[in-house]
Design a protein around this motif. Structure first.
Motif, PDB file in Angstrom:
ATOM      1  N   ARG A 148      49.931  34.502  47.330  1.00  0.00           N
ATOM      2  CA  ARG A 148      50.816  35.136  46.359  1.00  0.00           C
ATOM      3  C   ARG A 148      50.679  34.502  44.970  1.00  0.00           C
ATOM      4  O   ARG A 148      51.063  35.109  43.961  1.00  0.00           O
ATOM      5  N   GLY A 149      50.125  33.312  44.893  1.00  0.00           N
ATOM      6  CA  GLY A 149      49.930  32.654  43.611  1.00  0.00           C
ATOM      7  C   GLY A 149      48.577  32.927  42.978  1.00  0.00           C
ATOM      8  O   GLY A 149      48.270  32.375  41.915  1.00  0.00           O
ATOM      9  N   LEU A 150      47.765  33.797  43.594  1.00  0.00           N
ATOM     10  CA  LEU A 150      46.411  34.016  43.094  1.00  0.00           C
ATOM     11  C   LEU A 150      46.385  34.614  41.688  1.00  0.00           C
ATOM     12  O   LEU A 150      45.545  34.245  40.861  1.00  0.00           O
ATOM     13  N   PHE A 151      47.298  35.543  41.401  1.00  0.00           N
ATOM     14  CA  PHE A 151      47.274  36.170  40.080  1.00  0.00           C
ATOM     15  C   PHE A 151      47.617  35.170  38.980  1.00  0.00           C
ATOM     16  O   PHE A 151      46.986  35.159  37.912  1.00  0.00           O
ATOM     17  N   VAL A 152      48.607  34.325  39.231  1.00  0.00           N
ATOM     18  CA  VAL A 152      48.933  33.276  38.263  1.00  0.00           C
ATOM     19  C   VAL A 152      47.756  32.316  38.135  1.00  0.00           C
ATOM     20  O   VAL A 152      47.407  31.876  37.025  1.00  0.00           O
ATOM     21  N   ALA A 153      47.116  31.999  39.251  1.00  0.00           N
ATOM     22  CA  ALA A 153      45.951  31.111  39.221  1.00  0.00           C
ATOM     23  C   ALA A 153      44.832  31.704  38.370  1.00  0.00           C
ATOM     24  O   ALA A 153      44.192  30.997  37.579  1.00  0.00           O
ATOM     25  N   ILE A 154      44.601  32.999  38.517  1.00  0.00           N
ATOM     26  CA  ILE A 154      43.522  33.653  37.768  1.00  0.00           C
ATOM     27  C   ILE A 154      43.851  33.708  36.274  1.00  0.00           C
ATOM     28  O   ILE A 154      43.052  33.293  35.427  1.00  0.00           O
ATOM     29  N   ILE A 155      45.044  34.216  35.948  1.00  0.00           N
ATOM     30  CA  ILE A 155      45.406  34.423  34.543  1.00  0.00           C
ATOM     31  C   ILE A 155      45.495  33.099  33.793  1.00  0.00           C
ATOM     32  O   ILE A 155      44.881  32.910  32.737  1.00  0.00           O
ATOM     33  N   PHE A 156      46.239  32.151  34.361  1.00  0.00           N
ATOM     34  CA  PHE A 156      46.452  30.892  33.642  1.00  0.00           C
ATOM     35  C   PHE A 156      45.289  29.916  33.844  1.00  0.00           C
ATOM     36  O   PHE A 156      45.105  29.013  33.017  1.00  0.00           O
ATOM     37  N   ASN A 222      54.839  42.179  40.521  1.00  0.00           N
ATOM     38  CA  ASN A 222      55.481  43.488  40.368  1.00  0.00           C
ATOM     39  C   ASN A 222      54.733  44.361  39.361  1.00  0.00           C
ATOM     40  O   ASN A 222      54.668  45.583  39.504  1.00  0.00           O
ATOM     41  N   ILE A 223      54.170  43.721  38.331  1.00  0.00           N
ATOM     42  CA  ILE A 223      53.440  44.484  37.311  1.00  0.00           C
ATOM     43  C   ILE A 223      52.095  44.963  37.844  1.00  0.00           C
ATOM     44  O   ILE A 223      51.695  46.116  37.621  1.00  0.00           O
ATOM     45  N   LEU A 224      51.402  44.085  38.560  1.00  0.00           N
ATOM     46  CA  LEU A 224      50.034  44.392  38.977  1.00  0.00           C
ATOM     47  C   LEU A 224      49.931  44.979  40.375  1.00  0.00           C
ATOM     48  O   LEU A 224      48.903  45.558  40.720  1.00  0.00           O
ATOM     49  N   ALA A 225      50.982  44.832  41.171  1.00  0.00           N
ATOM     50  CA  ALA A 225      50.883  45.227  42.578  1.00  0.00           C
ATOM     51  C   ALA A 225      50.573  46.707  42.753  1.00  0.00           C
ATOM     52  O   ALA A 225      49.722  47.091  43.551  1.00  0.00           O
ATOM     53  N   GLN A 264      38.990  40.972  45.501  1.00  0.00           N
ATOM     54  CA  GLN A 264      39.234  39.914  46.492  1.00  0.00           C
ATOM     55  C   GLN A 264      40.648  39.343  46.471  1.00  0.00           C
ATOM     56  O   GLN A 264      41.211  39.081  47.549  1.00  0.00           O
ATOM     57  N   PRO A 265      41.259  39.113  45.303  1.00  0.00           N
ATOM     58  CA  PRO A 265      42.637  38.604  45.343  1.00  0.00           C
ATOM     59  C   PRO A 265      43.591  39.492  46.130  1.00  0.00           C
ATOM     60  O   PRO A 265      44.434  38.996  46.890  1.00  0.00           O
ATOM     61  N   ILE A 266      43.455  40.812  45.970  1.00  0.00           N
ATOM     62  CA  ILE A 266      44.299  41.743  46.726  1.00  0.00           C
ATOM     63  C   ILE A 266      44.007  41.631  48.217  1.00  0.00           C
ATOM     64  O   ILE A 266      44.923  41.526  49.050  1.00  0.00           O
ATOM     65  N   TRP A 267      42.736  41.658  48.575  1.00  0.00           N
ATOM     66  CA  TRP A 267      42.370  41.604  49.995  1.00  0.00           C
ATOM     67  C   TRP A 267      42.797  40.283  50.626  1.00  0.00           C
ATOM     68  O   TRP A 267      43.235  40.269  51.781  1.00  0.00           O
ATOM     69  N   LEU A 268      42.688  39.182  49.888  1.00  0.00           N
ATOM     70  CA  LEU A 268      43.106  37.892  50.442  1.00  0.00           C
ATOM     71  C   LEU A 268      44.620  37.808  50.598  1.00  0.00           C
ATOM     72  O   LEU A 268      45.118  37.221  51.566  1.00  0.00           O
TER      73      LEU A 268
END
Length: 445
Positions: A148-156, A222-225, A264-268
């Protein structure tokens, strides 16, 4: 003759107009950083999956025995779950380090320092858990440290690494004398960019706390889901990604590295959600289980590699066995079949070749699409269990991987059916190509 002229004209068009664009996309630094960062977490994901499989192996009484057998008051089942959470469950944190590390390295700066700063940013932005009465204890939930932290990991991870390399490459840093050990000098060089990046992360955390927006992980989700879920969690979106992967491969660009890196982030995340449901004993669609996961893509769609080329190499083997193969395919058979069984298809892609080969473009697109459709239908109807959240090495051969991914022999049977379908799809095209090769070889004598 006309066919050769047409093929030559198309190849010239592809080389002149499409290849440069595809190459630019394939060399896009942020995309490479995301790919490398997630790849850095894969060993932990695979190791965690191994212990999860052991903990939930589909043998009657096995799970009960693990739960009842304790070591100093801690059951074997709890130990297995702790190992899984401590490896599979921290993929977001590892990705935050790895993405920044890769991006900084691409800009010829210190990747390790950038990765450490990014990991700090990740912790700053992640909501903590407070417990204890007299002595407060702070902890972090696996929920955000993991998928669940992958998007924050990618962006930041990308943002912090970009700021870091900008400061270093503009020489805004503390320089130490040459006599100072390199490790110490790098630490001081990272002070100014690190302070700026960490201060920005603190401001972001304060902004979300002050406004009452919650935490940035949930807001980004919520924005990207919805838009990304439309691609990563639906059959139509999966088919679109398959077409794009095949088209990139056709022009010689590793389609998986371009398209699948974005997906991949979604699939993971969906793989991890299935893992949690599986550990709770509620892995089904009614409880929010996902059909499309990373093992769905790796173990059922792309058997043999991009284009589901396991069907293609087995067709080559069939032609050799029937003594109908061209000299070229007789040489290629052992070089393509063995790697193909372990999902390595570069010898096929560039040796046959499949790249820029109009004779094979249709089955190359169609075979993985058929695999996705049959697998989706089988899991949706409950004929095959959902993928249980385990992630095996991508080189694991079919039949074995299908059983481990689903915890059921039905997964292996489904893979076998898909392989047969892939052979039937590739066979007429490969037979036609083989005949043309024989004619050309006879003309060359």
């Amino acid at each position: 003759m006309a066919n050769k002229k047409t093929s030559g004209g198309l190849n010239a068009f592809v080389n002149e107009h499409i290849m440069p664009v595809a190459a630019k996309i394939g060399n896009f630094k942020p995309l490479i950083a995301v790919r490398d960062g997630i790849a850095m977490a894969m060993p932990l994901i695979i190791v965690g999956s191994l212990f999860m499989i052991i903990n939930s192996f589909p043998v009657p009484g096995w799970s009960d025995w693990l739960a009842k057998t304790a070591v100093h008051g801690v059951s074997l089942s709890q130990i297995m779950a702790k190992i899984t959470n401590g490896s599979f469950g921290i993929m977001g944190l590892i990705a935050a380090f790895g993405i920044a590390w890769s991006y900084a390295n691409q800009h010829k700066t210190d990747g390790v320092s950038a990765g450490i700063i990014s990991a700090s940013v990740f912790f700053i932005l992640t909501p903590s858990i407070m417990s204890g009465d007299k002595v407060p204890v702070e902890g972090f939930p696996y929920t955000y440290l993991g998928s669940r932290g992958l998007f924050v990991a990618i962006i930041f991870g990308l943002l912090s690494a970009w700021i870091f390399q900008w400061f270093i490459n503009h020489n805004i840093q503390i320089k130490m004398p040459e006599t100072v050990p390199p490790a110490v000098a790098k630490s001081f060089s990272a002070l100014i960019p690190g302070a700026v990046v960490i201060a920005i992360a603190g401001c972001v955390y304060w902004l979300f706390a002050w406004t009452g927006w919650g935490n940035i992980h949930d807001v980004i989700m919520n924005i990207l889901a919805k838009p990304l879920g439309a691609l990563g969690n639906t059959l139509i979106g999966t088919l679109v990604s398959i077409i794009l992967v095949s088209l990139f491969w056709f022009v010689g660009i590793h389609g998986g590295n371009v398209v699948n890196t974005a997906m991949q982030p979604i699939w993971l995340m969906q793989t991890d959600a299935n893992r949690v449901l599986n550990q709770a004993g509620h892995l089904d669609l009614a409880h929010g289980g996902h059909i499309i996961t990373q093992p769905f893509i790796d173990n059922f769609v792309y058997m043999g590699g991009g284009g589901a080329t396991i069907g293609l190499v087995l067709c080559i083997g069939y032609l050799v066995w029937r003594k109908r193969a061209s000299k070229q395919n007789e040489v290629l058979a052992p070089l393509t079949i063995v790697p193909g069984l372990f999902n390595i298809n570069e010898p096929t892609m560039f040796g046959l070749p499949v790249v820029l080969n109009l004779s094979l473009i249709i089955p190359f697109i169609l075979a993985p699409m058929v695999n996705a459709i049959t697998t989706y239908i089988a899991m949706n109807l409950g004929l095959v269990p959902l993928c249980n959240g385990s992630v095996g090495p991508w080189t694991m051969p079919p039949i074995i991987s299908g059983f481990l991914a689903t915890g059921s022999i039905a997964g292996s049977i489904l893979q076998l059916i898909n392989i047969v379908l892939d052979i039937l799809i590739y066979l007429p095209f490969m037979a036609a190509l083989n005949k043309r090769q024989i004619v050309e070889e006879n003309e060359a004598k």
